[in-house]
Design a protein around this motif. Sequence first.
Motif, PDB file in Angstrom:
ATOM      1  N   VAL A 179       0.818  -1.218   0.000  1.00 37.03           N
ATOM      2  CA  VAL A 179       0.000   0.000   0.000  1.00 37.03           C
ATOM      3  C   VAL A 179       0.853   1.270   0.000  1.00 37.03           C
ATOM      4  O   VAL A 179       0.567   2.225  -0.735  1.00 37.03           O
ATOM      5  N   TYR A 180       1.918   1.265   0.801  1.00 34.26           N
ATOM      6  CA  TYR A 180       2.733   2.476   0.984  1.00 34.26           C
ATOM      7  C   TYR A 180       3.267   3.058  -0.339  1.00 34.26           C
ATOM      8  O   TYR A 180       3.096   4.253  -0.599  1.00 34.26           O
ATOM      9  N   PRO A 181       3.898   2.238  -1.221  1.00 30.79           N
ATOM     10  CA  PRO A 181       4.428   2.797  -2.475  1.00 30.79           C
ATOM     11  C   PRO A 181       3.344   3.422  -3.359  1.00 30.79           C
ATOM     12  O   PRO A 181       3.569   4.434  -4.022  1.00 30.79           O
ATOM     13  N   LEU A 182       2.153   2.805  -3.346  1.00 30.82           N
ATOM     14  CA  LEU A 182       1.054   3.314  -4.168  1.00 30.82           C
ATOM     15  C   LEU A 182       0.589   4.687  -3.684  1.00 30.82           C
ATOM     16  O   LEU A 182       0.386   5.608  -4.482  1.00 30.82           O
ATOM     17  N   LEU A 183       0.440   4.815  -2.357  1.00 36.54           N
ATOM     18  CA  LEU A 183       0.000   6.101  -1.797  1.00 36.54           C
ATOM     19  C   LEU A 183       1.090   7.163  -1.941  1.00 36.54           C
ATOM     20  O   LEU A 183       0.811   8.346  -2.138  1.00 36.54           O
ATOM     21  N   SER A 184       2.340   6.726  -1.849  1.00 38.09           N
ATOM     22  CA  SER A 184       3.475   7.643  -2.010  1.00 38.09           C
ATOM     23  C   SER A 184       3.504   8.201  -3.441  1.00 38.09           C
ATOM     24  O   SER A 184       3.698   9.399  -3.648  1.00 38.09           O
ATOM     25  N   ASP A 185       3.302   7.321  -4.431  1.00 38.09           N
ATOM     26  CA  ASP A 185       3.261   7.752  -5.836  1.00 38.09           C
ATOM     27  C   ASP A 185       2.093   8.704  -6.077  1.00 38.09           C
ATOM     28  O   ASP A 185       2.219   9.706  -6.786  1.00 38.09           O
ATOM     29  N   LEU A 186       0.941   8.359  -5.485  1.00 36.82           N
ATOM     30  CA  LEU A 186      -0.252   9.193  -5.642  1.00 36.82           C
ATOM     31  C   LEU A 186      -0.015  10.584  -5.048  1.00 36.82           C
ATOM     32  O   LEU A 186      -0.310  11.606  -5.670  1.00 36.82           O
ATOM     33  N   VAL A 216      -4.101  16.094   1.802  1.00 32.71           N
ATOM     34  CA  VAL A 216      -4.104  16.000   3.274  1.00 32.71           C
ATOM     35  C   VAL A 216      -4.275  14.553   3.729  1.00 32.71           C
ATOM     36  O   VAL A 216      -3.514  14.046   4.570  1.00 32.71           O
ATOM     37  N   LYS A 217      -5.268  13.866   3.147  1.00 29.53           N
ATOM     38  CA  LYS A 217      -5.560  12.491   3.579  1.00 29.53           C
ATOM     39  C   LYS A 217      -4.419  11.523   3.236  1.00 29.53           C
ATOM     40  O   LYS A 217      -4.069  10.646   4.030  1.00 29.53           O
ATOM     41  N   MET A 218      -3.830  11.680   2.029  1.00 31.64           N
ATOM     42  CA  MET A 218      -2.734  10.785   1.644  1.00 31.64           C
ATOM     43  C   MET A 218      -1.533  10.994   2.565  1.00 31.64           C
ATOM     44  O   MET A 218      -0.836  10.054   2.930  1.00 31.64           O
ATOM     45  N   ARG A 219      -1.301  12.257   2.947  1.00 33.46           N
ATOM     46  CA  ARG A 219      -0.191  12.566   3.860  1.00 33.46           C
ATOM     47  C   ARG A 219      -0.430  11.878   5.217  1.00 33.46           C
ATOM     48  O   ARG A 219       0.481  11.320   5.813  1.00 33.46           O
ATOM     49  N   GLU A 220      -1.685  11.917   5.669  1.00 29.68           N
ATOM     50  CA  GLU A 220      -2.028  11.286   6.959  1.00 29.68           C
ATOM     51  C   GLU A 220      -1.832   9.770   6.889  1.00 29.68           C
ATOM     52  O   GLU A 220      -1.264   9.162   7.797  1.00 29.68           O
ATOM     53  N   ARG A 261       0.795   7.308   8.873  1.00 29.18           N
ATOM     54  CA  ARG A 261       0.303   6.178   9.662  1.00 29.18           C
ATOM     55  C   ARG A 261       1.030   4.880   9.268  1.00 29.18           C
ATOM     56  O   ARG A 261       1.469   4.106  10.126  1.00 29.18           O
ATOM     57  N   LEU A 262       1.169   4.678   7.960  1.00 22.47           N
ATOM     58  CA  LEU A 262       1.816   3.458   7.456  1.00 22.47           C
ATOM     59  C   LEU A 262       3.302   3.424   7.797  1.00 22.47           C
ATOM     60  O   LEU A 262       3.887   2.348   7.995  1.00 22.47           O
ATOM     61  N   ALA A 263       3.924   4.619   7.829  1.00 23.63           N
ATOM     62  CA  ALA A 263       5.360   4.699   8.109  1.00 23.63           C
ATOM     63  C   ALA A 263       5.692   4.176   9.506  1.00 23.63           C
ATOM     64  O   ALA A 263       6.822   3.748   9.770  1.00 23.63           O
ATOM     65  N   LYS A 264       4.722   4.208  10.403  1.00 25.23           N
ATOM     66  CA  LYS A 264       4.935   3.748  11.790  1.00 25.23           C
ATOM     67  C   LYS A 264       4.720   2.232  11.919  1.00 25.23           C
ATOM     68  O   LYS A 264       4.968   1.648  12.971  1.00 25.23           O
TER      69      LYS A 264
END
Length: 209
Positions: free
Chosen positions: A138-145, A163-167, A171-174
């Motif tokens: 999930v993380y790479p996809l949201l990062s690209d988005l 804003v939401k993608m940053r949040e 969350r995923l980074a933790k």
Amino acid sequence: MEVKLWNDKREREMYENFAELYAIIKATEKLEKAYVRDIISSNEYELECQKLIQHFKTLSSTLKDAVPSIERFAETYKLDCPAALNRLIVSGVPATVEHRASAASSSITSAAAVAECVQNFITSMDSLKLNMVAVDQVYPLLSDLSASLNKLSFLPPNYEGIVKMREWIGRLAKMGAADELTEQQARQLHFDLESSYNSFMAALPSAGN
């Protein structure tokens, strides 16, 4: 007593060409200033500028042996014409043509960035539907988005997708790479993606204004 500037026909022709080159540079400088000050219309400016550029190209080609450097020529004859030298030597096209090319390039870049965002939204939502819920999926996809959204200047900084993608990325980074989103988290993320995608599509018409 009359002072002769030339000794033969060839020298006379060269000095006449020098005078014409001098006149073209001076005329181009005046034209550039008139355009910047809005004294002449864009159409008039473009027509006259094209003529001067064409004359300049022909003449500078003829004089390439006698005048290997136009900048040196301008310096020698005390021609303080930076706008003309930029237009004739550096640009080679009227400012109006430059502006149109720049606008077209910007439009193409923007269209490509929009297409990239749409693709990233759809890929992210489809991945969740296929139950790809591990953090390292999930993380790479949201990062690209997120990166593609940030390329679009027409989106406000408080646009919900950014804003939401940053949040979500925070969350995923933790979490650990092998950790998986719960069913509730996956459902919420899909909802946030869909909501952000809809507001993104609604914002698109304003991009062309």
